[in-house]
Design a protein around this motif. Structure first.
Motif, PDB file in Angstrom:
ATOM      1  N   ASP A  35      50.953 -41.116 -12.406  1.00 48.29           N
ATOM      2  CA  ASP A  35      51.884 -40.159 -13.001  1.00 48.29           C
ATOM      3  C   ASP A  35      51.915 -38.931 -12.098  1.00 48.29           C
ATOM      4  OD1 ASP A  35      53.492 -38.590 -14.541  1.00 48.29           O
ATOM      5  OD2 ASP A  35      52.146 -38.455 -16.268  1.00 48.29           O
ATOM      6  N   GLN A  36      52.833 -38.937 -11.135  1.00 51.43           N
ATOM      7  CA  GLN A  36      53.010 -37.791 -10.232  1.00 51.43           C
ATOM      8  C   GLN A  36      53.893 -36.800 -10.977  1.00 51.43           C
ATOM      9  OE1 GLN A  36      51.707 -37.532  -7.006  1.00 51.43           O
ATOM     10  NE2 GLN A  36      52.553 -35.470  -6.707  1.00 51.43           N
ATOM     11  N   TYR A  37      53.257 -35.825 -11.614  1.00 45.49           N
ATOM     12  CA  TYR A  37      53.926 -35.014 -12.628  1.00 45.49           C
ATOM     13  C   TYR A  37      54.473 -33.714 -12.051  1.00 45.49           C
ATOM     14  CZ  TYR A  37      54.655 -33.101 -17.336  1.00 45.49           C
ATOM     15  OH  TYR A  37      55.207 -32.590 -18.482  1.00 45.49           O
ATOM     16  N   GLN A  38      55.743 -33.456 -12.344  1.00 45.36           N
ATOM     17  CA  GLN A  38      56.413 -32.189 -12.026  1.00 45.36           C
ATOM     18  C   GLN A  38      56.354 -31.845 -10.539  1.00 45.36           C
ATOM     19  OE1 GLN A  38      54.596 -29.373 -14.772  1.00 45.36           O
ATOM     20  NE2 GLN A  38      56.126 -29.821 -16.334  1.00 45.36           N
ATOM     21  N   SER A  39      56.543 -32.825  -9.684  1.00 44.38           N
ATOM     22  CA  SER A  39      56.595 -32.581  -8.243  1.00 44.38           C
ATOM     23  C   SER A  39      58.017 -32.741  -7.736  1.00 44.38           C
ATOM     24  CB  SER A  39      55.678 -33.552  -7.479  1.00 44.38           C
ATOM     25  OG  SER A  39      54.339 -33.158  -7.569  1.00 44.38           O
ATOM     26  N   SER A  40      58.477 -31.761  -6.976  1.00 44.47           N
ATOM     27  CA  SER A  40      59.771 -31.880  -6.315  1.00 44.47           C
ATOM     28  C   SER A  40      59.696 -32.924  -5.215  1.00 44.47           C
ATOM     29  CB  SER A  40      60.163 -30.527  -5.715  1.00 44.47           C
ATOM     30  OG  SER A  40      61.162 -30.670  -4.731  1.00 44.47           O
ATOM     31  N   ILE A  44      56.830 -33.559  -2.288  1.00 51.92           N
ATOM     32  CA  ILE A  44      56.164 -34.849  -2.091  1.00 51.92           C
ATOM     33  C   ILE A  44      56.202 -35.267  -0.630  1.00 51.92           C
ATOM     34  CG2 ILE A  44      56.402 -37.341  -2.551  1.00 51.92           C
ATOM     35  CD1 ILE A  44      57.200 -36.578  -5.427  1.00 51.92           C
ATOM     36  N   MET A  45      57.318 -35.020   0.032  1.00 48.59           N
ATOM     37  CA  MET A  45      57.493 -35.462   1.414  1.00 48.59           C
ATOM     38  C   MET A  45      57.093 -34.404   2.436  1.00 48.59           C
ATOM     39  SD  MET A  45      58.281 -38.455   0.677  1.00 48.59           S
ATOM     40  CE  MET A  45      58.265 -38.967   2.403  1.00 48.59           C
ATOM     41  N   SER A  46      56.443 -33.344   1.986  1.00 40.63           N
ATOM     42  CA  SER A  46      55.951 -32.306   2.895  1.00 40.63           C
ATOM     43  C   SER A  46      54.492 -32.560   3.257  1.00 40.63           C
ATOM     44  CB  SER A  46      56.089 -30.922   2.246  1.00 40.63           C
ATOM     45  OG  SER A  46      57.441 -30.627   1.964  1.00 40.63           O
ATOM     46  N   GLU A  47      53.984 -31.770   4.199  1.00 41.39           N
ATOM     47  CA  GLU A  47      52.594 -31.893   4.612  1.00 41.39           C
ATOM     48  C   GLU A  47      51.663 -31.313   3.537  1.00 41.39           C
ATOM     49  OE1 GLU A  47      51.366 -33.366   7.391  1.00 41.39           O
ATOM     50  OE2 GLU A  47      53.435 -34.042   7.695  1.00 41.39           O
ATOM     51  N   PRO A  48      50.427 -31.829   3.441  1.00 36.97           N
ATOM     52  CA  PRO A  48      49.461 -31.256   2.491  1.00 36.97           C
ATOM     53  C   PRO A  48      49.199 -29.782   2.798  1.00 36.97           C
ATOM     54  CG  PRO A  48      48.659 -33.330   3.407  1.00 36.97           C
ATOM     55  CD  PRO A  48      49.868 -32.960   4.206  1.00 36.97           C
ATOM     56  N   ILE A  49      48.890 -29.045   1.768  1.00 33.16           N
ATOM     57  CA  ILE A  49      48.472 -27.656   1.971  1.00 33.16           C
ATOM     58  C   ILE A  49      46.961 -27.602   1.770  1.00 33.16           C
ATOM     59  CG2 ILE A  49      49.093 -27.075  -0.433  1.00 33.16           C
ATOM     60  CD1 ILE A  49      49.709 -24.233   0.650  1.00 33.16           C
ATOM     61  N   VAL A  50      46.255 -27.343   2.845  1.00 32.69           N
ATOM     62  CA  VAL A  50      44.793 -27.452   2.822  1.00 32.69           C
ATOM     63  C   VAL A  50      44.095 -26.141   3.175  1.00 32.69           C
ATOM     64  CG1 VAL A  50      44.766 -29.920   3.305  1.00 32.69           C
ATOM     65  CG2 VAL A  50      44.824 -28.303   5.210  1.00 32.69           C
ATOM     66  N   LYS A  51      44.865 -25.132   3.573  1.00 29.32           N
ATOM     67  CA  LYS A  51      44.247 -23.855   3.912  1.00 29.32           C
ATOM     68  C   LYS A  51      45.198 -22.728   3.532  1.00 29.32           C
ATOM     69  CE  LYS A  51      45.860 -24.080   8.718  1.00 29.32           C
ATOM     70  NZ  LYS A  51      45.461 -24.011  10.143  1.00 29.32           N
ATOM     71  N   ASN A  52      44.684 -21.517   3.660  1.00 30.34           N
ATOM     72  CA  ASN A  52      45.466 -20.318   3.318  1.00 30.34           C
ATOM     73  C   ASN A  52      45.948 -20.316   1.871  1.00 30.34           C
ATOM     74  OD1 ASN A  52      45.203 -19.304   5.944  1.00 30.34           O
ATOM     75  ND2 ASN A  52      47.054 -20.347   6.641  1.00 30.34           N
ATOM     76  N   VAL A  53      45.142 -20.917   1.006  1.00 29.72           N
ATOM     77  CA  VAL A  53      45.465 -20.921  -0.418  1.00 29.72           C
ATOM     78  C   VAL A  53      44.164 -20.912  -1.222  1.00 29.72           C
ATOM     79  CG1 VAL A  53      45.579 -23.450  -0.499  1.00 29.72           C
ATOM     80  CG2 VAL A  53      46.759 -22.087  -2.244  1.00 29.72           C
ATOM     81  N   PHE A  71      49.691 -30.489  -4.161  1.00 34.95           N
ATOM     82  CA  PHE A  71      49.221 -29.875  -2.918  1.00 34.95           C
ATOM     83  C   PHE A  71      48.667 -30.902  -1.929  1.00 34.95           C
ATOM     84  CE2 PHE A  71      48.327 -25.167  -4.142  1.00 34.95           C
ATOM     85  CZ  PHE A  71      49.582 -25.081  -4.719  1.00 34.95           C
ATOM     86  N   LYS A  72      47.965 -31.921  -2.429  1.00 37.03           N
ATOM     87  CA  LYS A  72      47.290 -32.865  -1.534  1.00 37.03           C
ATOM     88  C   LYS A  72      48.221 -33.920  -0.944  1.00 37.03           C
ATOM     89  CE  LYS A  72      42.692 -32.423  -3.618  1.00 37.03           C
ATOM     90  NZ  LYS A  72      41.586 -33.135  -4.329  1.00 37.03           N
ATOM     91  N   LYS A  73      49.342 -34.182  -1.598  1.00 33.88           N
ATOM     92  CA  LYS A  73      50.351 -35.129  -1.094  1.00 33.88           C
ATOM     93  C   LYS A  73      49.749 -36.520  -0.815  1.00 33.88           C
ATOM     94  CE  LYS A  73      52.595 -31.140  -0.319  1.00 33.88           C
ATOM     95  NZ  LYS A  73      53.496 -30.498  -1.278  1.00 33.88           N
ATOM     96  N   GLU A  74      49.036 -37.058  -1.789  1.00 37.26           N
ATOM     97  CA  GLU A  74      48.394 -38.364  -1.620  1.00 37.26           C
ATOM     98  C   GLU A  74      49.139 -39.473  -2.366  1.00 37.26           C
ATOM     99  OE1 GLU A  74      44.379 -37.659  -2.884  1.00 37.26           O
ATOM    100  OE2 GLU A  74      43.767 -36.948  -0.882  1.00 37.26           O
ATOM    101  N   LEU A  75      50.390 -39.237  -2.701  1.00 37.94           N
ATOM    102  CA  LEU A  75      51.132 -40.200  -3.496  1.00 37.94           C
ATOM    103  C   LEU A  75      51.193 -41.580  -2.837  1.00 37.94           C
ATOM    104  CD1 LEU A  75      52.943 -41.031  -5.865  1.00 37.94           C
ATOM    105  CD2 LEU A  75      54.893 -40.119  -4.584  1.00 37.94           C
ATOM    106  N   PHE A  76      51.521 -41.635  -1.558  1.00 28.20           N
ATOM    107  CA  PHE A  76      51.688 -42.938  -0.908  1.00 28.20           C
ATOM    108  C   PHE A  76      50.355 -43.670  -0.763  1.00 28.20           C
ATOM    109  CE2 PHE A  76      55.543 -40.693   0.411  1.00 28.20           C
ATOM    110  CZ  PHE A  76      56.487 -41.606  -0.027  1.00 28.20           C
ATOM    111  N   GLN A  82      47.566 -48.863  -5.933  1.00 27.47           N
ATOM    112  CA  GLN A  82      47.978 -49.372  -7.243  1.00 27.47           C
ATOM    113  C   GLN A  82      49.025 -50.487  -7.158  1.00 27.47           C
ATOM    114  OE1 GLN A  82      46.493 -48.693  -9.998  1.00 27.47           O
ATOM    115  NE2 GLN A  82      45.203 -47.045  -9.211  1.00 27.47           N
ATOM    116  N   LYS A  83      49.830 -50.473  -6.103  1.00 30.02           N
ATOM    117  CA  LYS A  83      50.878 -51.489  -5.906  1.00 30.02           C
ATOM    118  C   LYS A  83      51.723 -51.715  -7.168  1.00 30.02           C
ATOM    119  CE  LYS A  83      48.599 -54.028  -2.193  1.00 30.02           C
ATOM    120  NZ  LYS A  83      47.664 -52.929  -1.851  1.00 30.02           N
TER     121      LYS A  83
END
Length: 255
Positions: A35-40, A44-53, A71-76, A82-83
């Motif tokens: 359930d990838q909830y409330q993500s634009s 989703i197709m942007s790079e993870p945000i791992v710093k400066n936050v 933030f982590k963008k691990e959907l794929f 899960q396939k």
């Protein structure tokens, strides 16, 4: 019918279709594994945000989980694990929130959940209301990229677009129909229609119930809201969804 593995990418508009329907043995038929909830889609197709936050320790439970997923963008990565047989997507978050451009990436601009998040670099508000043409262009590129990636890693998975719409009325506690008294919902629904027209020729299936009139309800489990529907909507959606699945299985078995 064996259990159907489903991934939901969207909002309560779609989540409710699988969580709030009182159908006997539904959990034996459908399993929502992601359930990838409330993500634009742009986020989703942007790079993870791992710093400066900095994410406050005061963010707990579900809100923290939603922020971390966005933030982590691990959907794929999760989809490959899960396939799912079906991915059900709605574009409500793309209209309601848009994104924050943060450095070289973007995150969904859900202000309620980001109230306890501190960004240590400049951010830019980027949504369909502030940058209409540019936003739609970028959204289409992200959505196209998403569909290509799904086909690449899960060639047999079907993508279903839930043509969710904002409702402008609700039943109160006494079952009287009342208006949300908002003048922006029609334009928001027009944007959703425009987005869906942009991907009409992609390899997706649409479930669209907008020909019928639906409302929200003060008795809704998640409170009345412009995308929290009356129970009838969830039953109607699930019926359309299950009919589509049966047709797909009949194709595979040659019936």
């Amino acid at each position: 019918m064996s259990q159907i593995n489903i991934s939901v990418i969207g909002t309560s508009a779609t989540r409710g279709c699988f969580e709030l329907v009182k159908l006997e043995n539904l959990e034996q038929i459908c399993n929502v594994s992601i359930d990838q909830y409330q993500s634009s889609m742009i986020s989703i197709m942007s790079e993870p945000i791992v710093k400066n936050v900095t994410i406050s320790d005061n963010i707990k439970g579900w809100d923290k989980q939603v922020i971390n997923m966005d933030f982590k963008k691990e959907l794929f990565k999760n989809l490959e694990i899960q396939k799912p047989h079906f991915i059900v997507v709605d574009f409500i978050a793309d209209i309601l929130y848009g994104v924050l451009n943060v450095g070289h990436t973007s995150v969904t601009n859900n202000k309620n959940k980001l109230s306890l998040v501190q960004f240590h670099e400049d951010v830019e508000i980027f949504n369909i209301h502030t940058h209409k043409d540019e936003y739609l262009t970028r959204w289409y590129a992200a959505t196209k990229q998403f569909l290509i990636k799904v086909k690449e890693i899960l060639p047999n998975t079907k993508v279903i677009i839930h043509s969710a719409r904002f409702v402008n009325s609700y039943y109160d506690e006494n079952n009287f129909l009342k208006s949300f008294q908002r003048n922006d919902l029609q334009s928001k629904n027009k944007y959703l229609e425009q987005m869906e027209e942009m991907i009409m020729n992609e390899d997706v299936t649409f479930i669209n119930l907008s020909k019928s009139k639906y409302h929200s309800s003060s008795n809704h489990k998640w409170k009345k809201n412009i995308v929290n529907y009356e129970t009838r909507y969830y039953h109607d959606f699930l019926l359309e969804f299950l009919c589509f699945i049966i047709k797909e299985q009949n194709k595979l078995t040659g019936k």
